[in-house]
Design an enzyme around this catalytic site. Structure first.
Site, PDB file in Angstrom:
ATOM      1  N   LYS A  13     -73.076 -45.499  54.238  1.00  0.00           N
ATOM      2  CA  LYS A  13     -72.350 -45.352  52.588  1.00  0.00           C
ATOM      3  C   LYS A  13     -72.764 -46.836  51.375  1.00  0.00           C
ATOM      4  O   LYS A  13     -73.554 -47.924  52.494  1.00  0.00           O
ATOM      5  CB  LYS A  13     -71.002 -45.791  53.181  1.00  0.00           C
TER       6      LYS A  13
ATOM      7  N   TYR B  58     -68.186 -33.121  51.603  1.00  0.00           N
ATOM      8  CA  TYR B  58     -66.760 -33.546  51.266  1.00  0.00           C
ATOM      9  C   TYR B  58     -66.014 -32.118  51.122  1.00  0.00           C
ATOM     10  O   TYR B  58     -64.869 -32.123  50.783  1.00  0.00           O
ATOM     11  CB  TYR B  58     -66.445 -34.704  50.988  1.00  0.00           C
TER      12      TYR B  58
ATOM     13  N   PHE C 178     -58.121 -37.611  47.458  1.00  0.00           N
ATOM     14  CA  PHE C 178     -58.767 -38.440  47.618  1.00  0.00           C
ATOM     15  C   PHE C 178     -60.097 -37.636  47.147  1.00  0.00           C
ATOM     16  O   PHE C 178     -61.445 -38.658  47.708  1.00  0.00           O
ATOM     17  CB  PHE C 178     -58.452 -39.059  48.888  1.00  0.00           C
TER      18      PHE C 178
ATOM     19  N   ARG D 211     -69.732 -41.564  67.636  1.00  0.00           N
ATOM     20  CA  ARG D 211     -68.210 -41.893  66.801  1.00  0.00           C
ATOM     21  C   ARG D 211     -67.813 -42.818  67.411  1.00  0.00           C
ATOM     22  O   ARG D 211     -67.230 -43.626  66.585  1.00  0.00           O
ATOM     23  CB  ARG D 211     -67.433 -40.841  66.462  1.00  0.00           C
TER      24      ARG D 211
ATOM     25  N   THR E 122     -62.161 -44.479  61.193  1.00  0.00           N
ATOM     26  CA  THR E 122     -62.204 -44.501  60.192  1.00  0.00           C
ATOM     27  C   THR E 122     -61.734 -45.719  59.040  1.00  0.00           C
ATOM     28  O   THR E 122     -62.255 -45.969  58.404  1.00  0.00           O
ATOM     29  CB  THR E 122     -61.330 -43.160  59.448  1.00  0.00           C
TER      30      THR E 122
ATOM     31  N   ARG F   1     -67.224 -50.510  62.368  1.00  0.00           N
ATOM     32  CA  ARG F   1     -66.329 -50.561  61.483  1.00  0.00           C
ATOM     33  C   ARG F   1     -65.317 -51.551  61.604  1.00  0.00           C
ATOM     34  O   ARG F   1     -64.770 -52.367  61.014  1.00  0.00           O
ATOM     35  CB  ARG F   1     -65.261 -49.559  61.153  1.00  0.00           C
TER      36      ARG F   1
ATOM     37  N   ASN G 203     -65.162 -48.070  54.541  1.00  0.00           N
ATOM     38  CA  ASN G 203     -65.452 -48.470  55.799  1.00  0.00           C
ATOM     39  C   ASN G 203     -67.091 -48.083  56.522  1.00  0.00           C
ATOM     40  O   ASN G 203     -67.537 -48.234  57.709  1.00  0.00           O
ATOM     41  CB  ASN G 203     -64.470 -47.352  56.899  1.00  0.00           C
TER      42      ASN G 203
ATOM     43  N   HIS H 167     -71.036 -43.298  57.594  1.00  0.00           N
ATOM     44  CA  HIS H 167     -69.977 -41.987  58.415  1.00  0.00           C
ATOM     45  C   HIS H 167     -71.187 -41.955  59.396  1.00  0.00           C
ATOM     46  O   HIS H 167     -72.145 -41.385  59.343  1.00  0.00           O
ATOM     47  CB  HIS H 167     -70.645 -41.023  56.631  1.00  0.00           C
TER      48      HIS H 167
END
Length: 168
Positions: free
Chosen positions: A27, A67, A75, A103, A109, A120, A130, A133
């Site tokens: 990100k 998204y 959000f 993951r 998250t 993270r 964070n 993605h």
């Protein structure tokens, strides 16, 4: 079958291997902080194979598609605004159980709930920043790869010399 889906090919032993592809994006906060190499290295060290990579600024339309499942949630606008605020690095990773493995490398998250050793857990403090993605399932991986990559942008068959040392 497009190059965005599961890929089957003859493995080094001559048997047919089927591997999964998944989407990961660094990100804008990860790019700004100079964490691109660190993050890519973690997936490579785990054994996943990088089959697509590009740096881009995400358009509002692409962000809203990406998204889309969160549309209408409080959000949503913040997610769209953040992901379009600077460049991202979009990646396609390939391997056995690629989505689940990615993951695990990424962590929860919320960085406060991510164990040390995850991206993270080691590199992020705030849920809104964070760093990375990752697709949450093989199905999401296919959908998200289709949003960020066109047919022909991902490597087709590529057997690394080290693949026989990573999986059976």
């Amino acid at each position: 079958m497009t190059d965005l889906h599961k890929v089957s090919y003859l493995d080094i032993g001559g048997t047919v291997a089927t591997v999964e592809r998944t989407f990961v994006a660094i990100k804008p906060d990860g790019v700004e902080r100079g964490l691109v190499g660190e993050i890519i290295g973690r997936f490579e060290r785990k054994g996943l194979k990088l089959v697509g990579l590009k740096q881009m600024v995400v358009s509002k339309e692409t962000a809203e598609t990406h998204y889309g499942e969160h549309k209408g949630k409080p959000f949503f606008d913040g997610l769209v605004s953040f992901i379009t605020s600077g460049p991202i690095v979009a990646m396609a990773w390939e391997g056995k159980n690629a989505a689940a493995i990615a993951r695990n490398v990424i962590g929860a998250t919320n960085p406060a709930q991510s164990p040390q050793g995850t991206i993270r857990g080691d590199l992020a403090l705030d849920i809104g920043r964070n760093v990375v993605h990752g697709s949450d399932s093989p199905e999401s991986g296919v959908r998200e790869l289709g949003i960020f990559f066109k047919d022909g942008e991902l490597l087709k068959e590529w057997n690394r010399a080290c693949d026989k040392w990573i999986t059976e």
